[in-house]
Write a protein that holds these residues in place. Structure first.
Motif, PDB file in Angstrom:
ATOM      1  N   SER A 101       0.832  -1.206   0.000  1.00 39.69           N
ATOM      2  CA  SER A 101       0.000   0.000   0.000  1.00 39.69           C
ATOM      3  C   SER A 101       0.866   1.255   0.000  1.00 39.69           C
ATOM      4  N   GLU A 102       2.080   1.121   0.538  1.00 43.81           N
ATOM      5  CA  GLU A 102       3.002   2.261   0.551  1.00 43.81           C
ATOM      6  C   GLU A 102       3.745   2.411  -0.775  1.00 43.81           C
ATOM      7  N   LEU A 103       3.730   1.350  -1.604  1.00 49.25           N
ATOM      8  CA  LEU A 103       4.455   1.387  -2.875  1.00 49.25           C
ATOM      9  C   LEU A 103       3.607   1.882  -4.041  1.00 49.25           C
ATOM     10  N   ILE A 104       2.289   1.949  -3.838  1.00 52.24           N
ATOM     11  CA  ILE A 104       1.375   2.253  -4.947  1.00 52.24           C
ATOM     12  C   ILE A 104       1.763   3.519  -5.693  1.00 52.24           C
ATOM     13  N   ASP A 105       2.121   4.559  -4.949  1.00 55.11           N
ATOM     14  CA  ASP A 105       2.384   5.854  -5.582  1.00 55.11           C
ATOM     15  C   ASP A 105       3.854   6.067  -5.956  1.00 55.11           C
ATOM     16  N   LEU A 106       4.676   5.027  -5.776  1.00 47.08           N
ATOM     17  CA  LEU A 106       6.102   5.166  -6.083  1.00 47.08           C
ATOM     18  C   LEU A 106       6.407   4.642  -7.482  1.00 47.08           C
ATOM     19  N   SER A 107       7.447   5.172  -8.101  1.00 45.50           N
ATOM     20  CA  SER A 107       7.911   4.651  -9.381  1.00 45.50           C
ATOM     21  C   SER A 107       8.552   3.289  -9.131  1.00 45.50           C
ATOM     22  N   SER A 108       8.803   2.526 -10.187  1.00 42.47           N
ATOM     23  CA  SER A 108       9.400   1.198 -10.018  1.00 42.47           C
ATOM     24  C   SER A 108      10.789   1.302  -9.389  1.00 42.47           C
ATOM     25  N   GLU A 109      11.542   2.359  -9.744  1.00 39.38           N
ATOM     26  CA  GLU A 109      12.881   2.557  -9.179  1.00 39.38           C
ATOM     27  C   GLU A 109      12.791   2.874  -7.684  1.00 39.38           C
ATOM     28  N   GLU A 110      11.852   3.766  -7.338  1.00 38.04           N
ATOM     29  CA  GLU A 110      11.673   4.144  -5.930  1.00 38.04           C
ATOM     30  C   GLU A 110      11.188   2.944  -5.111  1.00 38.04           C
ATOM     31  N   ALA A 111      10.299   2.140  -5.712  1.00 38.14           N
ATOM     32  CA  ALA A 111       9.776   0.964  -5.007  1.00 38.14           C
ATOM     33  C   ALA A 111      10.887  -0.045  -4.744  1.00 38.14           C
TER      34      ALA A 111
END
Length: 367
Positions: free
Chosen positions: A246-256
């Motif tokens: 749920s915390e990764l939803i708004d992150l880019s693939s690199e940020e995730a």
């Protein structure tokens, strides 16, 4: 498109998981039972590292992955088969899906209410399985009455249904799901026609807190779920953290990826769950690759070449002549179709060829 239903007791993380799978905030997630009433439906791309390699070989910018559908179904409570909670609605929604992802809570958190008052994933699994079996018993009894009337008139199909039900009833009465009954291929076909809830293939998603993801083996609840799934239904269990996702939803693939690396893990379990569900549905992937696009096509295990061609368009199946095929492994190793052809790895296959996962194909057909 085949569908997998996400089921579980209220407040185990179903809607949070659905949002993570679909990379949306489509499903309401709240700290009270039945925050999901109408099912949420989302199409989810199947992660496949082979696509990036094929993209380079084909020299294209367009990549279209395979996809499956997930359905977030309302939480079930004890007594659902008798209409408790949203029981009737829940069971009707399960009837519409092809496989079940059962989410079980494997973490303690006083701030998140558990509908049963305590955390016990095996109890939770057994509640759901029992409700499915009870609903099936009621359904089978009704179907038996109808089939018996036809069977008296020497209806062979109805007689086969009666025989199957007579074998099934003692099994269900012992509280065992239909998918654990040993049946022949012919019996399996008859049982499919009964449309039983407990006959659907199942995979378990053990939902853990952030701190447990890197070392889920040390979580006793996860170990219990894995053992129970294997012993009772020969089913797979995938460890996921809906909270992290749920915390990764708004992150880019690199940020995730960076976020997960900081936690000491490569994946929160979502990719594994998607791929495992894809396999559970009996699905495999073949590819088409050219300058226009690289595309993953979903086919059912065991399909022969004309049926696999029909996945693209019915005309391909009707007018099928040959399939030009090279395996992904050979193509990725040799680097081009020309090199694969020169090495004798590029083949012409006819109507009886059973397609294999990873085949890269070009179809010849009559218009």
């Amino acid at each position: 498109m085949l569908k997998a239903g996400i089921v579980g007791l209220p407040n185990v993380g179903k809607s949070t998981l659905f949002n993570a799978l679909t990379r949306t905030r489509k499903a309401e997630s709240a700290n009270y039972p039945f925050c999901t009433i109408d099912p949420n439906i989302g199409v989810v791309n199947v992660p496949d590292k082979r696509l990036a390699v094929l993209k380079q070989i084909a020299k294209t910018e367009v990549v279209i992955p395979a996809a499956i559908e997930f359905v977030d179904i309302a939480g079930l409570v004890e007594g659902a088969s008798k209409g408790e909670g949203l029981g009737n609605k829940f069971l009707a929604n399960i009837r519409e899906v092809d496989a079940i992802v059962q989410v079980v809570r494997c973490f303690e958190n006083d701030d998140i209410i558990h509908s049963m008052g305590s955390v016990d994933p095996i109890r939770d699994i057994e509640i759901i399985n029992t409700e499915l079996v009870l609903a099936d018993l009621e359904s089978v009894e009704r179907q038996r009455e109808k089939a018996m009337k036809k069977a008296r008139g020497n209806d062979k199909e109805a007689q086969a249904v009666c025989t199957m039900i007579d074998k099934l009833l003692p099994h269900l009465n012992e509280g065992k799901p239909a998918n654990t009954l040993e049946v022949s291929e012919d019996e399996d076909l008859v049982m499919k026609g009964l449309h039983l809830l407990s006959s659907k293939s199942v995979i378990y998603a053990a939902n853990v807190m952030e701190d447990d993801l890197a070392d889920s083996e040390s979580n006793d609840l996860v170990s219990k779920v894995k053992a129970y799934a294997k012993e009772s239904q020969d089913a797979e269990c995938v460890v996921i953290s809906a909270q992290i996702e749920s915390e990764l939803i708004d992150l880019s693939s690199e940020e995730a990826a960076e976020f997960l690396a900081d936690l000491g893990v490569e994946d929160s379990g979502i990719s594994l769950l998607i791929k495992a569900t894809y396999a559970l549905l009996g699905l495999e992937t073949y590819f088409t690759a050219g300058e226009k696009e690289v595309r993953a096509w979903t086919f059912t295990h065991g399909m022969k070449a004309p049926q696999a061609a029909g996945v693209i368009h019915t005309d391909f199946e009707k007018g099928f002549i040959k399939a030009e095929v090279v395996s992904y492994d050979d193509l990725s190793e040799l680097g081009s179709v020309a090199a694969a052809r020169d090495a004798g790895r590029y083949r012409l296959e006819g109507k009886e060829y059973p397609f294999k996962d990873g085949d890269v194909a070009l179809f010849r057909f009559n218009n």
